[in-house]
Design an enzyme around this catalytic site. Structure first.
Site, PDB file in Angstrom:
ATOM      1  N   HIS A 115      -4.316  -6.983  -3.098  1.00  0.00           N
ATOM      2  CA  HIS A 115      -3.914  -5.359  -3.389  1.00  0.00           C
ATOM      3  C   HIS A 115      -3.853  -5.352  -4.924  1.00  0.00           C
ATOM      4  O   HIS A 115      -3.758  -6.396  -5.689  1.00  0.00           O
ATOM      5  CB  HIS A 115      -2.889  -5.274  -2.668  1.00  0.00           C
ATOM      6  CG  HIS A 115      -1.660  -6.048  -2.930  1.00  0.00           C
ATOM      7  ND1 HIS A 115      -1.418  -7.108  -2.240  1.00  0.00           N
ATOM      8  CD2 HIS A 115      -0.382  -5.513  -3.666  1.00  0.00           C
ATOM      9  CE1 HIS A 115      -0.124  -7.442  -2.821  1.00  0.00           C
ATOM     10  NE2 HIS A 115       0.375  -6.787  -3.594  1.00  0.00           N
TER      11      HIS A 115
ATOM     12  N   HIS B 234      -1.377  -4.605  -7.133  1.00  0.00           N
ATOM     13  CA  HIS B 234      -0.072  -4.637  -7.901  1.00  0.00           C
ATOM     14  C   HIS B 234      -0.168  -5.752  -9.055  1.00  0.00           C
ATOM     15  O   HIS B 234      -0.837  -6.880  -8.938  1.00  0.00           O
ATOM     16  CB  HIS B 234       0.941  -5.406  -6.769  1.00  0.00           C
ATOM     17  CG  HIS B 234       1.890  -4.135  -6.179  1.00  0.00           C
ATOM     18  ND1 HIS B 234       2.528  -4.628  -4.939  1.00  0.00           N
ATOM     19  CD2 HIS B 234       1.664  -2.768  -6.513  1.00  0.00           C
ATOM     20  CE1 HIS B 234       2.739  -3.263  -4.532  1.00  0.00           C
ATOM     21  NE2 HIS B 234       2.417  -2.112  -5.351  1.00  0.00           N
TER      22      HIS B 234
ATOM     23  N   HIS C   7      -0.395  -9.596  -8.567  1.00  0.00           N
ATOM     24  CA  HIS C   7      -1.432  -9.969  -7.927  1.00  0.00           C
ATOM     25  C   HIS C   7      -2.986  -9.969  -8.843  1.00  0.00           C
ATOM     26  O   HIS C   7      -3.646 -10.660  -8.398  1.00  0.00           O
ATOM     27  CB  HIS C   7      -1.692  -9.387  -6.522  1.00  0.00           C
ATOM     28  CG  HIS C   7      -0.400  -9.789  -5.644  1.00  0.00           C
ATOM     29  ND1 HIS C   7      -0.627 -10.698  -4.617  1.00  0.00           N
ATOM     30  CD2 HIS C   7       0.853  -9.091  -5.636  1.00  0.00           C
ATOM     31  CE1 HIS C   7       0.649 -10.692  -3.824  1.00  0.00           C
ATOM     32  NE2 HIS C   7       1.439  -9.769  -4.647  1.00  0.00           N
TER      33      HIS C   7
ATOM     34  N   HIS D 229       1.850  -1.664   2.582  1.00  0.00           N
ATOM     35  CA  HIS D 229       2.401  -2.232   1.492  1.00  0.00           C
ATOM     36  C   HIS D 229       2.723  -1.001   0.792  1.00  0.00           C
ATOM     37  O   HIS D 229       2.632   0.222   1.096  1.00  0.00           O
ATOM     38  CB  HIS D 229       1.466  -3.260   0.740  1.00  0.00           C
ATOM     39  CG  HIS D 229       2.157  -3.794  -0.345  1.00  0.00           C
ATOM     40  ND1 HIS D 229       3.720  -4.270  -0.198  1.00  0.00           N
ATOM     41  CD2 HIS D 229       1.906  -4.467  -1.442  1.00  0.00           C
ATOM     42  CE1 HIS D 229       3.999  -5.042  -1.168  1.00  0.00           C
ATOM     43  NE2 HIS D 229       2.893  -5.056  -2.062  1.00  0.00           N
TER      44      HIS D 229
ATOM     45  N   ASP E 258       1.035  -9.387   0.663  1.00  0.00           N
ATOM     46  CA  ASP E 258       2.414  -8.757   0.778  1.00  0.00           C
ATOM     47  C   ASP E 258       2.158  -7.619   1.979  1.00  0.00           C
ATOM     48  O   ASP E 258       1.258  -6.831   1.936  1.00  0.00           O
ATOM     49  CB  ASP E 258       2.506  -7.840  -0.247  1.00  0.00           C
ATOM     50  CG  ASP E 258       3.008  -8.631  -1.593  1.00  0.00           C
ATOM     51  OD1 ASP E 258       3.137 -10.048  -1.393  1.00  0.00           O
ATOM     52  OD2 ASP E 258       2.945  -8.132  -2.820  1.00  0.00           O
TER      53      ASP E 258
ATOM     54  N   ASP F 282       4.075 -13.876   3.538  1.00  0.00           N
ATOM     55  CA  ASP F 282       5.037 -13.005   2.504  1.00  0.00           C
ATOM     56  C   ASP F 282       6.528 -13.295   2.884  1.00  0.00           C
ATOM     57  O   ASP F 282       6.799 -12.813   3.999  1.00  0.00           O
ATOM     58  CB  ASP F 282       4.624 -11.630   2.397  1.00  0.00           C
ATOM     59  CG  ASP F 282       5.695 -10.777   1.510  1.00  0.00           C
ATOM     60  OD1 ASP F 282       6.133 -11.403   0.857  1.00  0.00           O
ATOM     61  OD2 ASP F 282       5.551  -9.465   1.863  1.00  0.00           O
TER      62      ASP F 282
ATOM     63  N   HIS G 178      13.742   5.021  -2.494  1.00  0.00           N
ATOM     64  CA  HIS G 178      12.816   3.962  -2.593  1.00  0.00           C
ATOM     65  C   HIS G 178      12.957   3.028  -1.289  1.00  0.00           C
ATOM     66  O   HIS G 178      13.940   3.090  -0.853  1.00  0.00           O
ATOM     67  CB  HIS G 178      12.933   3.130  -3.814  1.00  0.00           C
ATOM     68  CG  HIS G 178      11.915   2.001  -3.921  1.00  0.00           C
ATOM     69  ND1 HIS G 178      10.608   2.142  -4.096  1.00  0.00           N
ATOM     70  CD2 HIS G 178      12.254   0.828  -3.792  1.00  0.00           C
ATOM     71  CE1 HIS G 178       9.946   0.947  -4.172  1.00  0.00           C
ATOM     72  NE2 HIS G 178      10.953  -0.049  -4.003  1.00  0.00           N
TER      73      HIS G 178
ATOM     74  N   HIS H 220       7.945  -4.428   1.407  1.00  0.00           N
ATOM     75  CA  HIS H 220       7.646  -5.832   2.341  1.00  0.00           C
ATOM     76  C   HIS H 220       8.512  -5.668   3.554  1.00  0.00           C
ATOM     77  O   HIS H 220       9.517  -5.262   3.472  1.00  0.00           O
ATOM     78  CB  HIS H 220       8.422  -7.199   1.304  1.00  0.00           C
ATOM     79  CG  HIS H 220       7.707  -7.242  -0.149  1.00  0.00           C
ATOM     80  ND1 HIS H 220       6.669  -7.923  -0.177  1.00  0.00           N
ATOM     81  CD2 HIS H 220       7.808  -6.379  -1.139  1.00  0.00           C
ATOM     82  CE1 HIS H 220       6.188  -7.977  -1.508  1.00  0.00           C
ATOM     83  NE2 HIS H 220       6.786  -6.958  -1.996  1.00  0.00           N
TER      84      HIS H 220
ATOM     85  N   HIS I  19       5.133 -16.432  -1.441  1.00  0.00           N
ATOM     86  CA  HIS I  19       5.794 -15.102  -2.144  1.00  0.00           C
ATOM     87  C   HIS I  19       7.347 -15.002  -1.819  1.00  0.00           C
ATOM     88  O   HIS I  19       7.774 -14.407  -1.271  1.00  0.00           O
ATOM     89  CB  HIS I  19       5.275 -13.761  -1.557  1.00  0.00           C
ATOM     90  CG  HIS I  19       3.640 -13.864  -1.800  1.00  0.00           C
ATOM     91  ND1 HIS I  19       2.939 -12.775  -1.387  1.00  0.00           N
ATOM     92  CD2 HIS I  19       2.762 -14.653  -2.313  1.00  0.00           C
ATOM     93  CE1 HIS I  19       1.506 -12.940  -1.819  1.00  0.00           C
ATOM     94  NE2 HIS I  19       1.685 -14.194  -2.308  1.00  0.00           N
TER      95      HIS I  19
ATOM     96  N   ASP J 176       2.186 -13.534 -25.880  1.00  0.00           N
ATOM     97  CA  ASP J 176       2.776 -12.617 -26.661  1.00  0.00           C
ATOM     98  C   ASP J 176       1.811 -11.922 -27.693  1.00  0.00           C
ATOM     99  O   ASP J 176       1.158 -12.823 -28.436  1.00  0.00           O
ATOM    100  CB  ASP J 176       3.956 -13.484 -27.530  1.00  0.00           C
ATOM    101  CG  ASP J 176       4.783 -12.805 -28.637  1.00  0.00           C
ATOM    102  OD1 ASP J 176       4.550 -11.615 -28.473  1.00  0.00           O
ATOM    103  OD2 ASP J 176       5.464 -13.307 -29.074  1.00  0.00           O
TER     104      ASP J 176
HETATM  105 ZN   LIG Z   1       2.643  -6.228  -3.763  1.00  0.00          ZN
HETATM  106 ZN   LIG Z   2       3.559  -9.212  -4.534  1.00  0.00          ZN
END
Ligand SMILES: [Zn+2]
Ligand SMILES: [Zn+2]
Length: 551
Positions: free
Chosen positions: A71, A73, A76, A142, A164, A196, A365, A369, A391, A444
Site C-alpha cells: 500500500h 504509506h 512502505h 487500512h 497493514d 501486522d 481519527h 490497524h 510491523h 540528510d
Molecule cells: Zn500503512
Molecule cells: Zn505500515
C-alpha cells in the site's frame, strides 16, 4: 531436499515501527515486499528521513525477481527511490498505490527508468507468476485505499503477508477486507503467516472510519468560520470524508500542501476521489470567500516543521494563515516521537485564535490497524503452521505472539524476531538462522548514508555545549608561537560578554604550548588544557577544534 530453503529476511519494520521491508528468498531468487522509510527520531538532529540498510539486496541485485508493494504509506514506499536507484526490478502494486509511488518517483526524477505494473485484487483466481514465487493479492482495509495483503506460493508452502490491515465493516470506499479469500487461503493451508502487530496493545476492534465521518459531521454542522482539516497526504479516504462533509454543509474545498495537492490530483484522476479538480478553491478564494463556505484539507497533522499546517499556525504560510474564528481539525494521532511537534502546533493554532479539535478531545481519527480481536480473527481464519509477528516494536511482537499461543499455535512454531534476523523454512520445519546487515541509513539533504554515528555524535556535542576553534600559528623550525591563539566560539558563550574568559583561556593555551615538545602533539595540548580550563570556569564541555599552522 534440504538445500532448497525458503529464507525470509526482514530488513526493517520488525522490532521497530516504520521502514518496512521484507525479502523472501528461494534458490537465490529474491522477492522484495515493500520498501519504506521511518521518520527521524528526536536524537537524530538534521536528519530528513531514515531508510533501511539495503546492503543485503544490493549484493544480490541481479537476482531480484520483483518488488511488491502492499500500500501507499510512506513507511512502505518511502525507501523506493533509493532502492530503485540501484536495483532494476519490476514493481507491482494496485492502481492507487502505483499512483502514489509515481508521484514520489517523479519528485525524485526516477519515474522514467522504473518498470511499474498494476495488479488488481478483485480477480481471486489471478496469480502473478514470478517463478519460483506465485503471488496473489487480497484486499485489506487500512487508512489508505487499495491496500492488499499477499498470498505467496513458494516451493515449501504458502506464505501469507497481511500487510497493514483492519477489519472495517463500513469503510469509506466501501471495499471490505476480503474475508472469503482469507477463508479460502486458510483452507488451502498456510505455511507461514506474517501479520501486522502495530495495535497489539489495543483491546477489542478498531472503530470504523465511519466514526470519523460522524465526528466531522458534528463539527461541520456547528462551525461558522473556515474549517481546516490536517491529515496525512496519503490518507485519501480521510480527504474524501472532508470533501463529503464540505459538500453536505455547502462549503467548497481547497487543498494546501505540495504532497497533498499532488496526491489529490492523482487520486481524482484515477477515480479514487470523488471530486472534480475544477471544483477546487484557489488560494485566493480560500481567503476571500465567505468563511462559512470554505473548507481546506492540508498536510501537517504530525507537526512536521515545514508542513502547511505548521506554517499556517505561525503566520508564515505564503497563501493561507489561521484567522480567529477558523476551526481546525487535526485528523491523526501523533506517531511516537512526534508528540512534541504536534502539541506545539496545537498551541500555536489556539494562539492564532482557532477552535482546535484533536485526538484527545474528539474522535477525529481512528487507527488504520486492527486491534487484538482482529489479530485473533486473522490467526483463526488462516490457522498457519508457523507464525511471525511483524510491523511493530518488540513489545507489540511479543504481545502478538502470545495471542497466537492463545488461539492454539505451538510456542515453538512462533518466531519473534527483529530486523536483520533470518528465518528459514522447509516443507515441515522452520528456524531462525543467523543475521544479516540491517540498520538505519540516514538521509540528510542529498547525502544518503554519509551521516553515520560519528557525525551524529558530533551533532549532539555541538547541540549541547557548542564549539570553540583555536587558531595558532607557530614557527615551522623551532615551534615558537608566532601568532595567536585566536579563539572563535559558536553556541558556547556570548563572546562580547565573555571577553575576560576568552583572554584567560588564551593565556592557558599559551602556557601549555610554550614548552615546545613534538609538533604533532600541539593540537592535543591545546585541546586538553583548554577543555580543563573551560570546564573549571563554566562546567561546560564544548567541542574544541585546534587549528595549528606552521609558518
Ligand atoms: Zn500503512
Ligand atoms: Zn505500515
Amino acid at each position: 531436499m534440504s538445500e532448497h530453503v525458503l529464507r525470509i529476511v526482514p530488513l526493517g519494520g520488525v522490532g521497530q515501527i516504520g521502514k518496512n521491508m521484507m525479502v523472501l528468498e528461494y534458490d537465490e531468487h529474491l522477492l522484495i515486499v515493500d520498501c519504506g522509510l521511518m521518520f527521524p527520531e528526536s536524537d537524530m538532529p538534521g536528519i530528513d528521513i531514515v531508510i533501511p540498510d539495503m546492503a543485503y539486496v544490493y549484493e544480490r541485485r541481479d537476482r531480484v525477481r520483483a518488488i511488491i508493494v502492499t500500500h501507499g504509506h510512506e513507511d512502505h514506499i518511502g525507501g523506493l527511490p533509493y532502492l530503485l536507484q540501484k536495483v532494476e526490478a519490476p514493481l507491482y502494486a494496485t492502481r492507487l498505490t502505483r499512483g502514489l509511488i509515481e508521484v514520489k518517483l517523479r519528485e525524485h526524477g526516477l519515474l522514467k527508468g522504473a518498470t511499474l505494473h498494476t495488479v488488481s485484487p478483485d480477480d481471486r483466481e489471478a496469480r502473478l507468476d514470478l517463478d519460483p514465487f506465485q503471488v496473489e493479492f487480497f484486499r485489506v482495509c487500512h487508512s489508505v485505499p487499495d491496500g492488499v495483503g499477499l498470498a505467496i506460493t513458494t516451493p515449501v508452502g504458502l506464505v501469507v503477508h497481511t500487510a497493514d490491515f483492519k477489519f472495517d465493516q463500513t469503510p469509506v470506499d466501501g471495499r471490505l477486507t476480503d474475508f472469503a479469500k482469507l477463508a479460502q487461503l486458510g483452507q488451502r493451508g498456510v505455511h507461514v503467516l506474517l501479520s501486522d502487530s502495530t495495535n497489539a496493545e489495543t483491546e477489542g476492534l478498531t472503530p470504523s472510519e465511519r466514526v470519523v465521518g460522524e465526528t466531522f459531521d458534528r463539527i461541520f454542522s456547528r462551525a461558522t468560520g473556515r474549517i481546516i482539516v490536517a491529515t496525512f497526504a496519503s490518507n485519501i479516504s480521510r480527504v474524501q470524508q472532508v470533501i463529503d462533509a464540505a459538500h453536505n454543509y455547502g462549503r467548497r474545498i481547497g487543498i494546501v500542501g505540495r504532497s497533498m495537492v499532488n496526491n489529490v490530483k492523482m487520486a481524482a484522476e484515477l477515480g479514487y476521489l470523488d471530486i472534480s479538480s475544477d471544483e477546487l478553491l484557489t488560494a485566493q478564494e480560500m481567503n476571500s470567500l465567505p468563511p462559512d463556505q470554505v473548507a481546506i484539507a492540508c498536510t501537517g497533522s504530525q507537526g512536521e516543521p515545514t508542513s502547511a499546517l505548521v506554517r499556517m499556525s505561525m503566520g508564515e504560510h505564503r497563501q493561507i494563515n489561521i484567522r480567529p474564528g477558523d476551526t481546525v481539525i487535526v485528523s491523526a494521532t501523533p506517531i511516537p516521537g512526534n508528540e512534541e511537534f504536534v502539541n506545539r502546533t496545537i498551541n500555536n493554532l489556539f494562539r492564532a485564535g482557532a477552535q482546535v479539535h484533536y485526538h484527545e478531545l474528539a474522535q477525529v481519527h481512528v487507527s488504520g490497524h486492527g486491534g487484538r480481536e482482529e489479530h485473533k480473527l486473522m490467526l483463526n481464519m488462516l490457522r498457519p503452521r508457523f507464525f511471525v509477528p511483524i510491523h511493530g516494536e518488540y513489545r507489540h511482537l511479543v504481545l502478538h505472539a502470545r495471542m497466537a499461543e492463545e488461539v492454539g499455535i505451538a510456542p515453538q512454531d512462533i518466531f519473534v524476531i527483529e530486523s536483520g534476523q533470518v528465518l528459514e523454512f522447509g516443507p515441515d520445519w522452520g528456524h531462525i538462522n543467523g543475521q544479516v546487515t540491517e540498520g538505519h541509513v540516514l538521509v540528510d539533504g542529498l547525502g544518503v548514508g554519509d551521516v553515520g554515528t560519528v557525525v551524529l555524535r558530533d551533532r549532539h556535542l555541538l547541540s549541547r555545549d557548542g564549539f570553540v576553534v583555536v587558531v595558532l600559528a607557530v614557527d615551522a623550525d623551532d615551534g615558537q608561537v608566532l601568532e595567536g591563539p585566536h579563539i572563535i566560539t559558536r553556541g558556547f558563550v556570548y563572546i562580547r560578554e565573555s571577553e575576560d574568559l576568552i583572554a584567560e583561556a588564551a593565556q592557558h593555551i599559551l602556557a601549555a604550548v610554550q614548552h615546545g615538545g613534538p609538533r604533532s602533539t600541539l593540537g592535543e595540548k591545546i585541546k586538553d588544557s583548554l577543555a580543563e580550563f573551560l570546564y573549571g570556569e563554566t562546567r561546560r564541555r564544548p567541542m574544541i577544534l585546534p587549528v595549528v599552522m606552521e609558518i
